[in-house]
Design an enzyme around this catalytic site. Sequence first.
Site, PDB file in Angstrom:
ATOM      1  N   LYS A  96       0.621  -1.301   0.008  1.00  0.00           N
ATOM      2  CA  LYS A  96      -0.022   0.121   0.060  1.00  0.00           C
ATOM      3  C   LYS A  96       0.863   1.159  -0.059  1.00  0.00           C
ATOM      4  CE  LYS A  96      -0.332  -0.229   4.942  1.00  0.00           C
ATOM      5  NZ  LYS A  96      -1.283  -0.849   6.015  1.00  0.00           N
ATOM      6  N   ARG A 122     -11.068  -0.331  14.240  1.00  0.00           N
ATOM      7  CA  ARG A 122     -10.846   0.395  12.983  1.00  0.00           C
ATOM      8  C   ARG A 122     -11.520  -0.129  11.777  1.00  0.00           C
ATOM      9  NH1 ARG A 122      -4.706   0.803  10.275  1.00  0.00           N
ATOM     10  NH2 ARG A 122      -5.344  -1.206   9.656  1.00  0.00           N
ATOM     11  N   TYR A 144      14.584  30.516   8.224  1.00  0.00           N
ATOM     12  CA  TYR A 144      13.324  31.243   8.424  1.00  0.00           C
ATOM     13  C   TYR A 144      13.432  31.680   9.828  1.00  0.00           C
ATOM     14  CZ  TYR A 144      11.415  30.373   3.750  1.00  0.00           C
ATOM     15  OH  TYR A 144      11.151  30.731   2.679  1.00  0.00           O
ATOM     16  N   MET A 185      11.353  24.345   2.741  1.00  0.00           N
ATOM     17  CA  MET A 185      10.510  23.425   1.873  1.00  0.00           C
ATOM     18  C   MET A 185      11.365  22.809   0.670  1.00  0.00           C
ATOM     19  SD  MET A 185       8.085  24.359  -1.470  1.00  0.00           S
ATOM     20  CE  MET A 185       6.751  25.229  -0.571  1.00  0.00           C
TER      21      MET A 185
HETATM   22  C1  LIG Z   1      -0.573  -1.826   6.817  1.00  0.00           C
HETATM   23  C2  LIG Z   1      -1.011  -3.090   7.116  1.00  0.00           C
HETATM   24  C3  LIG Z   1      -0.092  -4.155   7.253  1.00  0.00           C
HETATM   25  C4  LIG Z   1       1.416  -4.183   7.366  1.00  0.00           C
HETATM   26  O1  LIG Z   1       1.941  -3.651   8.434  1.00  0.00           O
HETATM   27  P1  LIG Z   1       3.350  -3.199   8.920  1.00  0.00           P
HETATM   28  O2  LIG Z   1       3.344  -3.017  10.287  1.00  0.00           O
HETATM   29  O3  LIG Z   1       3.729  -2.401   8.049  1.00  0.00           O
HETATM   30  O4  LIG Z   1       3.908  -4.655   8.828  1.00  0.00           O
HETATM   31  C5  LIG Z   1      -0.889  -5.513   7.670  1.00  0.00           C
HETATM   32  N1  LIG Z   1      -2.105  -5.499   7.753  1.00  0.00           N
HETATM   33  C6  LIG Z   1      -2.945  -4.578   7.651  1.00  0.00           C
HETATM   34  C7  LIG Z   1      -4.346  -4.787   7.660  1.00  0.00           C
HETATM   35  C8  LIG Z   1      -2.410  -3.313   7.399  1.00  0.00           C
HETATM   36  O5  LIG Z   1      -3.310  -2.219   7.495  1.00  0.00           O
END
Ligand SMILES: *Cc1c(COP(=O)(O)O)cnc(C)c1O
Length: 377
Positions: A51, A150, A272, A320
């Site tokens: 992801k 969640r 800055y 930046m």
């Molecule tokens: C992001 C995610 C993972 C991977 O988690 P890591 O801590 O990066 O290994 C696995 N399962 C779900 C549902 C996630 O959202």
Amino acid sequence: MDGGIVDSRGPKLAVDTGASGYLTIDLAALCRNYEKLSAMVAPARAAAVVKADSYGLGANQVSKALYARGCRHFFVAHFMEALRLRPQLPGNATIFVLNGLLPGNEAACAEGGIVPVINSLDQLRQWSDIAQSLPRRLSAVLQFDTGMSRLGIPPEDRGSVAAHLQTSDAIDILFIMSHLASADDVDSAQNADQLAEMHRIAAEFPDYDISFANSGGIFLGGDFHGALARPGIALYGGAPTNGVANPMEAVVRLDVAVVQTRTVPAGARVGYSGVHVTKAPTRLATIAAGYADGLPRSLSDRGAVYYDGVRLPIVGRVSMDSITIDISALPEGTLSFGSMVEVLGHHQTLEDLARDAGLISYEILTSLGHRYNRQYR
Ligand SMILES: *Cc1c(COP(=O)(O)O)cnc(C)c1O
């Protein structure tokens, strides 16, 4: 040598691509991390969580490299990511959408052969309706909430889900899954709580394999492995567990070019708002990356970069597109226009930078900007 560009005898690295920084992604190290995790969970299998563009490192390159090493399960968060990745991987790789589908995406998902993670009874019914309108069954994964609140089917809906599966044969459930909230903390009582809940769910849905562990979960031991682990951060070299030595191999290296050096007297304001005022004559260098390149503003007057193992503190605010560093610790003339300094590498890990920034390694990785020259090795 006060002010202006210093013409020095120091070593320079050519920056021949127009970029001011090099992001080097070591795909061989990535694959070794995958093999290490695969060996740890065997005979269960390891998926890859890709992801957010593989945590910023490039989902296409990362996924192809891992496919070549035998990975066949790829998790993204958003359906859009699955649409982009699908044509890059052979048909026997499966892409799962962790967040599930938004209303209206079902037909495209079915057509693309992408597998949604079903997070609610409503989503299950919707996916069944689509499947019933087709001549073939559709695949899905069921996610259950084991205490993170969640994503996933809540405990009170488990009975209805089981009943639905009894009456409808339109969906092929590939496995069931849940996600750990505190897997990076081996001492957290939440791990055992979630495992116990996962066991209750497994008893209610005995026909299906389980996917449970993220990176941290793999290191919690075999009880957490299920049939398919879902590592993300550990593949990319991030530490899976807090407070212990990181067992993973670094995958990312970041070098950034010096674009100006100068010597300032005591009392000079740097950056800055002039929040940093030098206490003594100081040699400074300005490097060509800033918060737009993923080096957060919270590193102002806190973080550092390295040259030849020497720590060069960040002085003043992170801008930046640039950061000013104190190079007084190096022999005069060591750094000059075009020299490269190490932001991530042998002397500074992801975790070091994240700690100085008050962030976690995941945030550093996923924020790496698009102005670096990316080199895959
Ligand atoms: C992001 C995610 C993972 C991977 O988690 P890591 O801590 O990066 O290994 C696995 N399962 C779900 C549902 C996630 O959202």
